[in-house]
Design a protein around this motif. Structure first.
Motif, mmCIF file in Angstrom:
data_model
loop_
_atom_site.group_PDB
_atom_site.id
_atom_site.type_symbol
_atom_site.label_atom_id
_atom_site.label_comp_id
_atom_site.label_asym_id
_atom_site.label_seq_id
_atom_site.Cartn_x
_atom_site.Cartn_y
_atom_site.Cartn_z
ATOM 1 N N UNK A 202 1.175 -1.171 0.292
ATOM 2 C CA UNK A 202 0.182 0.203 -0.160
ATOM 3 C C UNK A 202 1.005 1.224 -0.183
ATOM 4 N N UNK A 203 2.208 1.004 0.443
ATOM 5 C CA UNK A 203 2.651 2.033 0.673
ATOM 6 C C UNK A 203 4.000 2.066 -0.944
ATOM 7 N N UNK A 204 3.632 1.863 -1.646
ATOM 8 C CA UNK A 204 4.341 2.017 -2.729
ATOM 9 C C UNK A 204 5.307 1.353 -2.412
ATOM 10 N N UNK A 205 6.156 0.265 -2.484
ATOM 11 C CA UNK A 205 7.005 0.153 -1.674
ATOM 12 C C UNK A 205 7.861 -0.825 -2.446
ATOM 13 N N UNK A 206 8.365 -1.641 -3.324
ATOM 14 C CA UNK A 206 8.916 -2.416 -4.298
ATOM 15 C C UNK A 206 9.243 -3.594 -3.196
ATOM 16 N N UNK A 207 9.223 -4.603 -3.952
ATOM 17 C CA UNK A 207 9.224 -6.306 -2.729
ATOM 18 C C UNK A 207 10.470 -6.582 -3.962
ATOM 19 N N UNK A 208 10.559 -6.072 -5.305
ATOM 20 C CA UNK A 208 11.685 -6.926 -5.942
ATOM 21 C C UNK A 208 12.526 -5.865 -6.992
ATOM 22 N N UNK A 209 13.608 -5.760 -7.718
ATOM 23 C CA UNK A 209 13.874 -6.459 -7.922
ATOM 24 C C UNK A 209 15.148 -7.700 -6.519
ATOM 25 N N UNK A 210 15.557 -5.867 -5.308
ATOM 26 C CA UNK A 210 15.852 -6.378 -4.410
ATOM 27 C C UNK A 210 14.603 -6.155 -3.340
ATOM 28 N N UNK A 211 14.062 -7.114 -1.855
ATOM 29 C CA UNK A 211 13.359 -6.916 -0.894
ATOM 30 C C UNK A 211 13.489 -5.782 -0.368
ATOM 31 N N UNK B 50 10.900 -15.787 16.643
ATOM 32 C CA UNK B 50 10.841 -15.290 15.346
ATOM 33 C C UNK B 50 10.664 -16.194 14.176
ATOM 34 N N UNK B 51 9.650 -15.190 12.695
ATOM 35 C CA UNK B 51 10.455 -16.257 11.874
ATOM 36 C C UNK B 51 10.440 -15.303 10.438
ATOM 37 N N UNK B 52 10.328 -16.016 9.029
ATOM 38 C CA UNK B 52 10.302 -14.930 8.141
ATOM 39 C C UNK B 52 9.003 -15.147 7.915
ATOM 40 N N UNK B 53 8.876 -13.956 6.866
ATOM 41 C CA UNK B 53 7.252 -14.208 5.951
ATOM 42 C C UNK B 53 7.572 -13.767 4.904
ATOM 43 N N UNK B 54 8.819 -13.724 4.298
ATOM 44 C CA UNK B 54 8.600 -13.297 3.222
ATOM 45 C C UNK B 54 9.632 -14.173 1.817
ATOM 46 N N UNK B 55 9.455 -15.186 1.541
ATOM 47 C CA UNK B 55 10.932 -15.847 0.261
ATOM 48 C C UNK B 55 10.053 -16.161 -0.828
ATOM 49 N N UNK B 56 9.982 -14.203 -1.440
ATOM 50 C CA UNK B 56 9.938 -14.520 -3.225
ATOM 51 C C UNK B 56 11.532 -14.302 -4.188
ATOM 52 N N UNK C 238 15.196 -15.408 -1.803
ATOM 53 C CA UNK C 238 14.790 -16.679 -1.165
ATOM 54 C C UNK C 238 15.995 -16.869 0.353
ATOM 55 N N UNK C 239 17.097 -16.783 0.722
ATOM 56 C CA UNK C 239 17.677 -16.708 1.678
ATOM 57 C C UNK C 239 16.624 -16.454 3.039
ATOM 58 N N UNK C 240 15.845 -15.744 3.354
ATOM 59 C CA UNK C 240 15.087 -15.255 4.307
ATOM 60 C C UNK C 240 15.858 -14.756 5.641
ATOM 61 N N UNK C 241 17.213 -13.725 5.108
ATOM 62 C CA UNK C 241 17.824 -13.506 5.787
ATOM 63 C C UNK C 241 16.966 -12.695 7.125
ATOM 64 N N UNK D 183 9.985 -8.970 5.047
ATOM 65 C CA UNK D 183 8.920 -8.847 6.234
ATOM 66 C C UNK D 183 9.201 -10.301 7.376
ATOM 67 N N UNK D 184 8.627 -9.715 8.650
ATOM 68 C CA UNK D 184 8.778 -10.796 9.515
ATOM 69 C C UNK D 184 7.937 -10.829 10.375
ATOM 70 N N UNK D 185 8.036 -12.097 11.652
ATOM 71 C CA UNK D 185 7.293 -11.895 12.689
ATOM 72 C C UNK D 185 8.412 -12.358 14.029
ATOM 73 N N UNK D 186 7.308 -12.231 15.175
ATOM 74 C CA UNK D 186 7.492 -12.397 16.110
ATOM 75 C C UNK D 186 6.959 -12.501 17.304
ATOM 76 N N UNK D 187 7.391 -13.769 17.879
ATOM 77 C CA UNK D 187 6.063 -14.466 19.396
ATOM 78 C C UNK D 187 5.933 -14.023 19.814
ATOM 79 N N UNK D 188 7.100 -13.541 20.811
ATOM 80 C CA UNK D 188 7.390 -13.189 22.389
ATOM 81 C C UNK D 188 8.960 -13.042 22.365
#
Length: 456
Positions: A294-303, A328-334, A338-341, A435-440
């Motif tokens: 929604x912020x018009x931020x491109x996800x590719x070619x560089x996330x 925590x975990x990564x929510x993006x693998x495109x 691919x490395x989900x750094x 992007x990614x998520x944090x549980x605690x």
């Protein structure tokens, strides 16, 4: 090579010597990530991996870096700004011997000639044109060398005299004659900070206030006034400075809190912010992909790099004795993500512990900052930091008796000496490619007493 390119080559070489990482032609992606981390730690300016690769010629790019990048590199190299670097490294200065072979020719399709080098005639017509003027090619080259050398000497002397005059002008200034303090005006980010100062003793010298290492945030202030307001766009621990001319006469610690959890997409100067209401859902801290789009931020070619901050006083907790746990975990693998750094960073006064994570196949690109010590995945076994990043990863970090121990999913991933001096912990930062998520997340003292706990 044009003069600015020669200056940039010298600056690169100085940084390479500071890092001691060997020939930059052998640097991998992880090296540029770690360089970016070091630059941010020292300057509080974020330079992307792609920007650094362009500077070092890994990516073809014809133009010079912008002023922000040049200033940041100069500060990291130990100078006040790019102008200060150029004054102390005149355009006519020679490159270090080993730099001439590695960076003398800039990357990109167009090559630029050094103004001090004459080029031999490329055709019989051009040779005859020279001969027709009664000047042989050899004499013409000698004349060019002589004029270029004489011009370089004159430029050097002028710059030296200007610098000497500006330096000697304030060398007798006493820090005791000045006062300098500050106070944040808000609880969140961005945050305006009011600086109170007394610089009447500056005489004819100019007076400046600088937010931190970032020379872009240096502002001239009237010496006969006593207040100045400045905006901070990121939370963290800073060293604010009062300068008379080019000399720092006063500096103090400044903690700019995040005002709770803060999410942003990193940019070189002003990042893109996201409201707190978009971050916490169903007991998880997460910035969803639709919100980024929604912020018009491109996800590719560089996330994009998504960062979560939580910065505040941690009730006296210090880096020489604590336990930190997070899930925590990564929510993006495109595409190129691919490395989900991902990275977890514990912030403390003038330093950090920064822990990387990725999928197992990318661990050679990881870099661990154990305080002032850096461990590279290409030189040490960091395989324990490789995980299935699409599922929750449990990370635990403990410092006790000058020893740092890190566990990943219940298994010891690292143990080593931690020799940074005791300093107050001021917060945590998480970075995700995409992007990614944090549980605690929670901090506790060595005796188990909870200092901070967040289960969202």
């Amino acid at each position: 090579m044009r003069y600015n390119e020669r200056n940039l080559a010298i600056c690169r070489r100085l940084i390479e010597q500071q890092l001691g990482w060997g020939n930059p032609l052998t640097w991998q992606n992880q090296d540029y990530e770690m360089l970016g981390q070091r630059i941010f730690e020292r300057t509080k300016v974020s330079l992307s991996v792609s920007t650094l690769k362009r500077v070092w010629g890994k990516v073809r790019y014809e133009n010079m870096p912008n002023a922000t990048t040049l200033n940041t590199l100069a500060v990291f190299a130990g100078y006040e700004n790019w102008r200060d670097f150029k004054m102390k490294n005149p355009a006519g200065s020679d490159l270090p011997p080993d730099e001439r072979t590695s960076v003398e020719t800039p990357p990109g399709p167009s090559l630029h000639r050094d103004p001090g080098i004459s080029v031999a005639p490329s055709s019989p017509e051009s040779f005859r044109a020279l001969a027709g003027r009664g000047v042989s090619p050899a004499k013409n080259r000698f004349k060019s060398y002589f004029l270029a050398g004489a011009g370089a000497v004159v430029i050097f002397l002028i710059l030296f005299l200007v610098y000497w005059k500006s330096s000697s002008k304030n060398e007798n200034v006493s820090p005791a004659d000045f006062s300098f303090s500050s106070q944040p005006l808000a609880k969140g980010i961005p945050n305006s900070v009011i600086f109170n100062y007394d610089a009447l003793a500056a005489g004819e010298d100019s007076v400046f206030i600088q937010q931190s290492w970032d020379v872009r945030r240096r502002t001239a202030v009237p010496k006969d006034r006593h207040e100045h307001l400045s905006i901070y766009y990121r939370p963290g621990f800073f060293k604010a400075k009062l300068l008379i001319g080019d000399r720092v006469v006063k500096e103090h610690d400044l903690l700019v809190p995040s005002g709770g959890w803060l999410a942003l997409v990193e940019r070189d100067h002003i990042p893109v912010y996201f409201p707190a209401k978009e971050l916490i859902r169903n007991g998880v801290l997460s910035l969803p992909l639709p919100a980024i789009k929604e912020k018009n931020i491109p996800l590719q070619p560089e996330p994009p790099v998504v960062s979560y901050y939580y910065v505040r006083d941690m009730d006296g907790l210090k880096n020489d004795g604590f336990t930190f746990e997070i899930q925590l975990k990564s929510d993006f693998k495109q595409g190129s993500a691919i490395c989900q750094s991902s990275r977890v960073t514990i912030l403390y006064e003038e330093g950090m512990i920064s822990i990387p994570l990725s999928i197992p196949g990318c661990v050679a690109d990881l870099g661990l900052f154990a305080g002032s010590t850096m461990i590279k995945g290409s030189e040490a076994d960091l395989s324990a930091f490789g995980c299935d990043m699409q599922h929750w990863v449990t990370l635990a970090c403990r410092v006790r008796d000058k020893k740092l121990v890190i566990h990943v999913n219940g298994k010891k991933a690292f143990e080593g000496a931690f020799n940074d001096p005791p300093a107050a912990i001021v917060g945590i930062q998480y970075n995700f490619a995409g992007t990614g998520s944090v549980n605690y997340a929670r901090f506790s003292r060595i005796d188990g007493t909870a200092v901070f706990s967040e289960a969202f």
